[in-house]
Structures are given as structure tokens and as C-alpha cells.
Design a protein around this motif. Structure first.
Motif, short mmCIF file in Angstrom:
data_model
loop_
_atom_site.label_atom_id
_atom_site.label_comp_id
_atom_site.label_asym_id
_atom_site.label_seq_id
_atom_site.Cartn_x
_atom_site.Cartn_y
_atom_site.Cartn_z
N THR A 19 15.35 -29.07 -9.37
CA THR A 19 16.23 -30.23 -9.47
C THR A 19 16.06 -30.95 -10.82
OG1 THR A 19 14.66 -31.54 -8.17
CG2 THR A 19 16.54 -30.58 -7.00
N PHE A 20 14.86 -30.92 -11.38
CA PHE A 20 14.65 -31.45 -12.72
C PHE A 20 15.53 -30.68 -13.72
CE2 PHE A 20 12.23 -30.21 -16.61
CZ PHE A 20 12.45 -31.36 -17.35
N ILE A 21 15.52 -29.37 -13.62
CA ILE A 21 16.30 -28.53 -14.54
C ILE A 21 17.80 -28.76 -14.33
CG2 ILE A 21 16.96 -26.13 -15.03
CD1 ILE A 21 13.93 -25.46 -14.56
N SER A 22 18.26 -28.73 -13.09
CA SER A 22 19.70 -28.85 -12.84
C SER A 22 20.23 -30.23 -13.23
CB SER A 22 20.05 -28.51 -11.38
OG SER A 22 19.49 -29.45 -10.50
N HIS A 23 19.48 -31.28 -12.94
CA HIS A 23 19.95 -32.62 -13.36
C HIS A 23 19.89 -32.77 -14.88
CE1 HIS A 23 19.47 -33.61 -9.08
NE2 HIS A 23 20.43 -34.48 -9.34
N GLY A 24 18.87 -32.19 -15.50
CA GLY A 24 18.80 -32.22 -16.96
C GLY A 24 19.97 -31.48 -17.60
N ASN A 25 20.31 -30.32 -17.05
CA ASN A 25 21.44 -29.56 -17.57
C ASN A 25 22.76 -30.30 -17.34
OD1 ASN A 25 19.88 -27.48 -18.55
ND2 ASN A 25 20.07 -26.24 -16.73
N THR A 26 22.88 -30.96 -16.18
CA THR A 26 24.09 -31.74 -15.91
C THR A 26 24.19 -32.90 -16.89
OG1 THR A 26 24.00 -31.11 -13.58
CG2 THR A 26 25.36 -33.01 -14.14
N ALA A 27 23.06 -33.55 -17.18
CA ALA A 27 23.05 -34.64 -18.17
C ALA A 27 23.52 -34.14 -19.53
CB ALA A 27 21.65 -35.24 -18.27
N ARG A 28 23.01 -32.98 -19.92
CA ARG A 28 23.41 -32.40 -21.23
C ARG A 28 24.90 -32.11 -21.27
NH1 ARG A 28 24.29 -27.45 -22.11
NH2 ARG A 28 23.07 -26.70 -20.34
N LEU A 29 25.41 -31.49 -20.21
CA LEU A 29 26.83 -31.15 -20.16
C LEU A 29 27.70 -32.41 -20.16
CD1 LEU A 29 26.70 -28.26 -17.54
CD2 LEU A 29 27.29 -28.04 -19.97
N LYS A 32 26.94 -35.32 -21.45
CA LYS A 32 26.87 -35.91 -22.80
C LYS A 32 27.77 -35.14 -23.77
CE LYS A 32 23.65 -37.41 -26.34
NZ LYS A 32 22.26 -37.43 -26.80
N GLU A 33 27.73 -33.81 -23.68
CA GLU A 33 28.58 -32.98 -24.55
C GLU A 33 30.06 -33.27 -24.34
OE1 GLU A 33 27.55 -28.93 -23.68
OE2 GLU A 33 25.59 -29.08 -24.66
N ARG A 34 30.42 -33.68 -23.13
CA ARG A 34 31.82 -33.95 -22.81
C ARG A 34 32.17 -35.43 -22.90
NH1 ARG A 34 30.20 -29.36 -21.18
NH2 ARG A 34 31.53 -27.60 -20.72
N GLY A 35 31.23 -36.23 -23.41
CA GLY A 35 31.50 -37.63 -23.68
C GLY A 35 31.30 -38.60 -22.53
N ASP A 36 30.74 -38.15 -21.41
CA ASP A 36 30.49 -39.06 -20.29
C ASP A 36 29.04 -39.53 -20.37
OD1 ASP A 36 30.19 -40.42 -17.87
OD2 ASP A 36 31.50 -39.02 -16.78
N LEU A 37 28.84 -40.56 -21.17
CA LEU A 37 27.48 -41.02 -21.45
C LEU A 37 26.83 -41.68 -20.24
CD1 LEU A 37 27.90 -42.32 -25.11
CD2 LEU A 37 27.23 -40.06 -24.29
N LYS A 38 27.60 -42.36 -19.40
CA LYS A 38 27.02 -42.98 -18.20
C LYS A 38 26.50 -41.91 -17.24
CE LYS A 38 26.99 -47.32 -18.64
NZ LYS A 38 25.70 -47.91 -18.90
N LEU A 39 27.32 -40.87 -17.00
CA LEU A 39 26.88 -39.79 -16.13
C LEU A 39 25.66 -39.11 -16.72
CD1 LEU A 39 27.18 -38.06 -13.60
CD2 LEU A 39 28.83 -36.64 -14.87
N ALA A 40 25.66 -38.90 -18.02
CA ALA A 40 24.51 -38.29 -18.70
C ALA A 40 23.26 -39.14 -18.50
CB ALA A 40 24.79 -38.11 -20.19
N GLN A 41 23.40 -40.45 -18.61
CA GLN A 41 22.28 -41.36 -18.43
C GLN A 41 21.75 -41.33 -16.99
OE1 GLN A 41 23.28 -45.50 -19.00
NE2 GLN A 41 21.18 -46.03 -19.58
#
Length: 198
Positions: A34-44, A46-55
């Protein structure tokens, strides 16, 4: 949405048989996943401009990392005081395959929701079969499983199985990728029935 929430809060049996060795091994693996999947979701995000979701996802990933650290330290101690029983438990858990709690997710409509969700997660890089192999490899190294000595015959067999499993998983994943099924388009209820390629 009610079905989705209910199925997410249901606690399925992770096949730990009320055994603390199995339980701590399962949670060590699951928390890293879950650390990996949430980290990857945060990265994705951020790449797509959703900074709140990334945070938000980054915060969750950080929390999962703290959990992982605690559980892996417990298993590390189990390996110190009872290496034979611990390596047998690790092999047992890996033979059962670690399933994430969401594998029983159901939205009231799609009987294959987790399978569809997993396909999307694999395709976009949120959580992949490679991650599964990497987690096992990381834990085997972290717990020094290859260096265990004084094991019973059964313990040595379990050690060999566990230490060889990451490479085996990677080979199976490569074969699976070579014969990837034709994709289909499936609507996901929790994103207003938006259709995604699975």
C-alpha cells in the motif's frame, strides 16, 4: 456507492489462521504494497496536475511506510528468536499468495470489479506484478533469509522456496506480458461509470 463502502470495510480473512507469525508477515507485505501503490498514485496525480490528490496520496503513503517499518521490525525479531518457524511461516504465506484486502470489493454491479481495477492499476503502473516480486525480494533481503543457518530440513526447503520465488514471479510476469489478452472497456461505478480500458 453504499455497496462499495460496505465491501471495503469488510475484513476478509488474509489466510493468517490466527497465527501471529503469518499475521505479521502478511501485514509487512501488505503495508509495503500500500505504501508503493499510494506513492505511485501520488506521482501519477502530480504528473497530471492534481496536486491535492497527490498530497493526500503522499500522506497516506508516508503513513503506510511507518506501519511497514513497525511490522518488518517485528518479523525481523521473530527471525532472530525463532528462524525455523518464521521461515516456514513466510513460505506458507507466499504459497497462499498475499491478497490485498480489496480483493472482495463489490459495487453491487460488477462481479469482477477487483479484477478490472487490478488490470487498470497494472496497466498504468499503480501496482504491478513487478512490485509484488520487488516487495518479496526486499523483505527477503531485509530479514536476511538467504543467510539463515541452523534450520531444519523443512526450514531449508522453505528458505530455498522463498529465496527463489522473486525470480520465478518475474519470469511468470514476463510470459504473461508476452501474451497479454486483448483489452476491453469497462465502466467503473465509483467514477460515475466512466469507461476505462482494462
Amino acid at each position: 456507492m453504499g455497496n462499495l463502502i460496505t465491501s471495503c470495510t469488510y475484513s476478509p480473512d488474509p489466510k493468517t489462521e490466527n497465527n501471529p507469525y503469518l499475521g505479521f508477515i502478511y501485514t509487512s507485505f501488505q503495508e509495503r504494497a500500500t505504501f508503493i501503490s499510494h506513492g505511485n498514485t501520488a506521482r501519477l496525480a502530480k504528473e497530471r496536475g492534481d496536486l491535492k490528490l497527490a498530497q493526500i496520496c503522499g500522506f497516506i503513503a508516508s503513513d503506510e511506510k511507518h506501519h511497514e517499518t513497525a511490522y518488518t521490525k517485528i518479523v525481523e525479531k521473530l527471525f532472530e528468536i525463532d528462524p525455523d518457524r518464521t521461515v516456514l511461516a513466510l513460505a506458507d504465506m507466499m504459497k497462499k499468495k498475499i491478497s490485498m484486502p480489496a480483493h472482495l470489493i463489490f459495487d453491487g454491479r460488477d462481479d469482477n470489479l477487483f479484477e478490472h481495477y487490478s488490470s487498470v492499476a497494472q496497466r498504468i503502473g499503480v501496482y504491478t506484478a513487478k512490485d509484488y516480486a520487488d516487495i518479496l525480494e526486499f523483505l527477503v533481503a531485509r530479514w536476511n533469509v538467504e543467510k539463515l543457518t541452523g534450520l531444519s530440513g523443512e526450514g531449508c526447503s522453505a528458505q530455498d522456496f522463498v529465496c527463489g520465488l522473486p525470480a520465478r514471479i518475474r519470469r511468470l510476469e514476463e510470459r504473461a506480458q508476452a501474451r497479454v489478452k486483448q483489452t476491453s472497456i469497462v465502466p467503473f461505478s465509483w467514477i460515475f461509470y466512466r469507461k476505462l480500458i482494462v
